[in-house]
Motif scaffolding. Structure first.
Motif, mmCIF file in Angstrom:
data_model
loop_
_atom_site.group_PDB
_atom_site.id
_atom_site.type_symbol
_atom_site.label_atom_id
_atom_site.label_comp_id
_atom_site.label_asym_id
_atom_site.label_seq_id
_atom_site.Cartn_x
_atom_site.Cartn_y
_atom_site.Cartn_z
ATOM 1 N N VAL A 55 -48.424 -11.255 11.819
ATOM 2 C CA VAL A 55 -49.796 -11.534 11.386
ATOM 3 C C VAL A 55 -50.605 -12.144 12.525
ATOM 4 O O VAL A 55 -51.757 -11.786 12.755
ATOM 5 C CB VAL A 55 -49.795 -12.442 10.133
ATOM 6 N N SER A 56 -50.009 -13.035 13.284
ATOM 7 C CA SER A 56 -50.749 -13.640 14.406
ATOM 8 C C SER A 56 -51.049 -12.602 15.491
ATOM 9 O O SER A 56 -52.126 -12.611 16.089
ATOM 10 C CB SER A 56 -49.976 -14.825 14.980
ATOM 11 N N ILE A 57 -50.131 -11.677 15.731
ATOM 12 C CA ILE A 57 -50.392 -10.603 16.707
ATOM 13 C C ILE A 57 -51.517 -9.699 16.204
ATOM 14 O O ILE A 57 -52.374 -9.270 16.980
ATOM 15 C CB ILE A 57 -49.104 -9.795 16.987
ATOM 16 N N LEU A 58 -51.540 -9.416 14.912
ATOM 17 C CA LEU A 58 -52.606 -8.596 14.333
ATOM 18 C C LEU A 58 -53.966 -9.261 14.496
ATOM 19 O O LEU A 58 -54.938 -8.613 14.908
ATOM 20 C CB LEU A 58 -52.321 -8.336 12.855
ATOM 21 N N ILE A 59 -54.053 -10.533 14.204
ATOM 22 C CA ILE A 59 -55.321 -11.263 14.356
ATOM 23 C C ILE A 59 -55.756 -11.288 15.818
ATOM 24 O O ILE A 59 -56.924 -11.052 16.138
ATOM 25 C CB ILE A 59 -55.188 -12.688 13.790
ATOM 26 N N PHE A 60 -54.833 -11.512 16.724
ATOM 27 C CA PHE A 60 -55.145 -11.511 18.155
ATOM 28 C C PHE A 60 -55.634 -10.132 18.600
ATOM 29 O O PHE A 60 -56.581 -10.012 19.383
ATOM 30 C CB PHE A 60 -53.911 -11.934 18.951
ATOM 31 N N VAL A 84 -59.170 -9.016 20.500
ATOM 32 C CA VAL A 84 -59.237 -8.268 21.768
ATOM 33 C C VAL A 84 -60.055 -6.991 21.591
ATOM 34 O O VAL A 84 -60.868 -6.637 22.460
ATOM 35 C CB VAL A 84 -57.818 -7.961 22.287
ATOM 36 N N LEU A 85 -59.876 -6.291 20.469
ATOM 37 C CA LEU A 85 -60.661 -5.077 20.229
ATOM 38 C C LEU A 85 -62.153 -5.397 20.120
ATOM 39 O O LEU A 85 -62.990 -4.632 20.587
ATOM 40 C CB LEU A 85 -60.181 -4.390 18.951
ATOM 41 N N GLY A 86 -62.477 -6.526 19.502
ATOM 42 C CA GLY A 86 -63.879 -6.937 19.420
ATOM 43 C C GLY A 86 -64.464 -7.190 20.795
ATOM 44 O O GLY A 86 -65.603 -6.799 21.085
ATOM 45 N N LEU A 87 -63.706 -7.831 21.669
ATOM 46 C CA LEU A 87 -64.189 -8.099 23.032
ATOM 47 C C LEU A 87 -64.369 -6.811 23.825
ATOM 48 O O LEU A 87 -65.325 -6.673 24.587
ATOM 49 C CB LEU A 87 -63.223 -9.028 23.760
#
Length: 144
Positions: free
Chosen positions: A30-35, A39-42
């Motif tokens: 879950v933490s990797i998914l949120i991260f 990154v995709l937003g940036l």
């Protein structure tokens, strides 16, 4: 007399409930998914910033080209001094990005009165190749 005591880990396992140790695999995923979403937003913001920067550069080139045409009119003291017919030096310059022009650029001078003219510069950025949308810069020159 000394009692023989078992370690805490063994005591807990004998009762059936183990102490919690470390992270669960699900929490890490879950933490990797949120991260990854961050990154995709940036990356999306960076792509949009590059597009806007290119558009601003094209508008700046159009303004400089219009300023040069207006200067030629002022020097000649005539709004008809700039020849924008097909194949003219002004058309070649407007469509040559390596000479300060624009991609798919064109320049036109339209009369707006006795001593006035509108300089219209149009171009179509390569990023908009599939659409009919083109950009336009218009400025008016009035001679005394």
């Amino acid at each position: 007399m000394k009692k023989n005591r078992l370690p805490a880990f063994t005591r807990c396992s004998m009762r059936g409930n183990l102490p919690q140790q470390g992270f669960a695999l699900l929490e890490v995923l879950v933490s990797i998914l949120i991260f990854s979403f961050g990154v995709l937003g940036l990356v999306g913001l960076q792509a949009r910033a590059i597009t806007l920067s290119t558009d601003a550069e094209d508008r700046n080139r159009a303004a400089l080209l219009a300023s040069d045409a207006a200067s030629a009119m002022w020097l000649a003291k005539s709004v008809s001094a700039v020849d924008t017919s097909a194949g003219s030096p002004w058309q070649k310059r407007a469509s040559a990005p390596d000479q300060g022009g624009l991609p798919n650029g064109a320049i036109a001078v339209k009369s707006a009165g006795a001593n006035s003219a509108d300089i219209v510069i149009t171009w179509k950025a390569p990023s908009r190749a599939g659409t009919e949308q083109s950009s336009t810069f218009i400025t008016r020159v009035t001679l005394p």
